[in-house]
Design an enzyme around this catalytic site. Structure first.
Site, PDB file in Angstrom:
ATOM      1  N   SER A 158       6.741   8.927   7.210  1.00  0.00           N
ATOM      2  CA  SER A 158       5.482   7.797   7.143  1.00  0.00           C
ATOM      3  C   SER A 158       5.755   7.280   8.683  1.00  0.00           C
ATOM      4  CB  SER A 158       5.738   7.313   6.087  1.00  0.00           C
ATOM      5  OG  SER A 158       4.606   6.191   5.815  1.00  0.00           O
ATOM      6  N   ASP A 160      -3.247  12.395   0.668  1.00  0.00           N
ATOM      7  CA  ASP A 160      -2.384  10.993   1.259  1.00  0.00           C
ATOM      8  C   ASP A 160      -3.470  10.054   1.625  1.00  0.00           C
ATOM      9  OD1 ASP A 160      -0.612   9.216   2.513  1.00  0.00           O
ATOM     10  OD2 ASP A 160       0.544  10.708   3.315  1.00  0.00           O
ATOM     11  N   HIS A 200       1.017  10.909  -0.419  1.00  0.00           N
ATOM     12  CA  HIS A 200       2.073  10.509   0.547  1.00  0.00           C
ATOM     13  C   HIS A 200       3.293  10.605  -0.176  1.00  0.00           C
ATOM     14  CE1 HIS A 200       2.840   8.186   3.981  1.00  0.00           C
ATOM     15  NE2 HIS A 200       3.665   7.029   3.286  1.00  0.00           N
TER      16      HIS A 200
END
Length: 708
Positions: free
Chosen positions: A557, A642, A677
């Site tokens: 991320s 995501d 995610h």
């Protein structure tokens, strides 16, 4: 043997060439993918891969599937290793297990896992642990037949009769609210779709507060629903149209209020509704002030508020009456200190607990309400992670926390705040013959280029000789003020047992060393995060923990942004890179407020509409700084659904790298076509994803036993 290796190499080369052609064939003709061009502050920016943003275009899906096929072919020889690693990790886990029960509103609540099942079941016993068990929610039943299933919230009414559930079955963080009557076992007819996390019950056990989001999936409004009434009659009780702010709703532990907080990265506002009068309008408890952050917890007849008001960089705690008041004139309950960062406060009827960070480690300060005497909870190791539990019961002297370290499995303690005695309730069992005595933990301080001392936590096999030949995995995050603790992972030992050292760099952008550590790693000082990581890597090489051709790095991320930035700055320093769901297309994303998280994060990264911030972000944005040079071998992961870092960011980045890099190292993109995610939702599926990444890392440094 040599002939076999030669034939394998030739077949691999042929397959690679065929799949490269396949990748090219799966993209639209050049005429259909004209470059996207825009202008910012006089810069004409061309984006040849902008077309990958259109997930409704079949060509985009074909492209991602072709990338997956290419990755699968390039890593086919790793499958036996990945399977072994998966079985090893699985063998350390007690698959059928119970969590430690927690008491709340007259019930003992706990979770159960079962061997072979992906999700937990939630159970409880009324009044006593000897009472009959009631399984009131089994996620395996809810997830049956679904490729993805996530719970964004499970909240029981104060009397325990109703359980409200937020379900996501597509991984986009678009939740559907359903309510189950535990007395009848039936689901109520009302459902509410397209919600975001956040639930709070009123004291009448019928009124439920939930949250809606705007088009960018920003929590922007709190609504009220009364069970048994049409959803069309639900009422909006608060809305915040400032795109920098996100809304949250909770019921205070004291049970006195439904608390609504709207916060940005630099300011906050708090409203309350009496929990026994849920139809009243929300009143402002603490108004927003520019640059003033706060978080308020109710304490019977007053509030304790952690705030940076008045220049309290590391935050202070002030005391306000039940009706609220002015932070500037409120009595100081705990002053700000240069050496201690106040992370948060929890309250009990007769005690308060302050989580504060000193010297890179979290400490728990317990304060007796009557005497104002305080003490710290003693921790048994020099480097650790401690996490206060939810502690939902207000009228108790027992505070629960979870403790672990690199070599101590997660351990649940019940701490008597009066007697100062800690009772170990459960330590996670690590099966498969695991033995903590075989490992060594170190804490290093590495000098960054500007003189800052960066903490590094290290895990390795005992007796490891530091001669510069050891493979090493260096992990970091370094954003949003999030702290990375030296905590336990049983999966990690599949790397360490094979001779890989694991190092965790506590770089700026996190809050490990206080609030300034965070502030020095964001906005116009963001490059400190990247330089800290590079300097730690060089420091570990200098100290002979590893060498360049044995150094693997990993981040996800915002940590994936870290990976993208450092390989642009110093591609020569790293041997292999795993970038998970990486935020790498910084300018394009931060210039598009329709993308989830963008507008709020103008206070985290910068706003491209402002020339100075645009220029600074442009100087490190991984996608914008890809150049014609040699890069390390790279594995990049993403999820098609995501909503936090869109799949197209890593897809575009990989595509651009393919066209510009001058090396012949592997560059692999793996897209989970049904996840978001966090990757796969089921625990076994997540473990398989980890095993694949670990197998790739091990093989990259010669520990996989697979021919390169």
């Amino acid at each position: 043997m040599r002939l076999t290796l030669l034939l394998t190499a030739l077949l691999t080369a042929l397959l690679t060439a065929l799949l490269a052609a396949m990748l090219d064939a799966q993209t639209p003709p050049m005429a259909e993918r004209r470059p996207h061009v825009d202008t910012l502050h006089g810069d004409v920016r061309r984006d040849d891969w902008h077309w990958l943003r259109n997930r409704e275009d079949p060509a985009v899906i074909r492209y991602l599937e072709a990338e997956n096929a290419y990755t699968e072919a390039r890593t086919a020889a790793l499958k036996p290793l990945a399977d072994r690693v998966y079985q090893e990790m699985l063998s350390r886990i007690k698959q059928t297990d119970l969590s430690v029960p927690v008491f709340r509103d007259g019930y003992w609540y706990y979770a159960k896992t079962f061997e072979g099942k992906q999700y937990p079941a939630l159970a409880r016993r009324r009044g006593s642990l000897a009472a009959p068990e009631e399984v009131y929610l089994d996620q395996n039943e809810l997830a049956a037949g679904k490729a993805f299933h996530s719970l964004g919230g499970v909240s029981t009414s104060p009397d325990g009769r109703y359980v409200a559930v937020l379900e996501d079955t597509v991984a986009l963080r678009h939740f559907t609210l359903r309510v189950k009557d535990t007395q009848t076992g039936e689901w109520l007819p009302e459902t509410i779709a397209n919600l975001i996390e956040g639930l709070a019950w009123a004291n009448d056990n019928r009124t439920l507060f939930y949250q809606k989001a705007d088009g960018a999936n920003r929590a922007n409004a709190v609504w009220r629903h009364v069970l048994g009434t049409p959803v069309a009659q639900d009422t909006e009780v608060y809305r915040d149209d400032d795109v920098l702010f996100s809304v949250d709703v909770i019921r205070t532990k004291s049970g006195a209020y439904v608390q609504i907080t709207s916060a940005s990265y630099t300011s906050a506002e708090t409203r309350v509704i009496p929990a026994d009068r849920p139809m009243e309008p929300a009143r402002v408890l603490l108004p927003r002030q520019p640059g003033v952050e706060h978080s308020a917890v109710h304490w019977g007849d007053r509030w304790l508020v952690a705030t940076n008001q008045g220049g309290a960089t590391n935050f202070k705690v002030v005391e306000l009456p039940d009706a609220g008041g002015d932070l500037a004139t409120a009595p100081i309950w705990l002053p700000t200190r240069a050496d201690a960062f106040v992370e948060g406060v929890d309250t009990f009827k007769d005690f308060a607990v302050v989580a504060e960070r000193v010297g890179g480690l979290r400490r728990l300060r317990v304060v007796d309400r009557a005497t104002k005497a305080w003490h710290h909870v003693t921790m048994p190791e020099a480097a650790y992670g401690v996490f206060p539990a939810a502690n939902p019961e207000y009228a108790t002297r027992t505070m629960r926390y979870t403790y672990s370290s690199f070599v101590t499995p997660p351990s649940v303690y019940d701490y008597d705040m009066g007697t100062r005695q800690a009772e170990l309730r459960k330590r996670e069992e690590v099966l498969g013959g695991w033995d903590a005595s075989r490992y060594e933990v170190r804490r290093l301080m590495v000098k960054a280029r500007d003189g800052a001392s960066v903490p590094v936590s290290v895990l390795m096999r005992k007796g490891t000789v530091l001669d510069g030949t050891n493979p090493l995995l260096l992990y970091a995050y370094g954003s949003y003020g999030a702290t990375q603790e030296a905590t336990f992972s049983s999966a990690r030992f599949s790397l360490v047992d094979r001779g890989m050292i694991y190092a965790l760099a506590h770089i700026r952008g996190g809050s490990e060393m206080g609030r300034r550590w965070y502030d020095d790693g964001k906005m116009l000082r963001k490059k400190n995060t990247f330089f800290d990581f590079i300097d730690v890597a060089e420091g570990l090489i200098r100290l002979k923990y590893t060498r360049k051709d044995k150094l693997v790095i990993n981040g996800g991320s915002a940590g994936g942004l870290l990976m993208g930035a450092v390989v642009n700055f110093r591609p020569d320093l790293f041997h292999a890179v795993v970038a998970d769901v990486p935020f790498v297309d910084v300018i394009n994303t931060m210039a598009d407020a329709s993308i989830p998280l963008t507008a709020q994060e103008w206070e985290q990264w910068g706003n491209p509409a402002k020339a100075e911030e645009y220029r600074y972000m442009l100087s490190y944005s991984p996608y914008d700084n890809v150049a014609a040079k040699a890069y390390p071998q790279m594995l990049v992961t993403t999820g098609l659904n995501d909503s936090q870092v869109a799949y197209w960011e890593p897809a575009k980045w990989v595509a651009k790298l393919r066209t510009m890099k001058t090396d012949r190292n592997d560059l692999l993109l793996r897209t989970n076509m049904g996840a978001g995610h966090g990757g796969a939702s089921g625990r076994y599926d997540r473990l398989k994803e980890t095993a694949f990444r670990f197998a790739w890392m091990l093989n990259s440094v010669g520990l996989g036993g697979v021919a390169q």
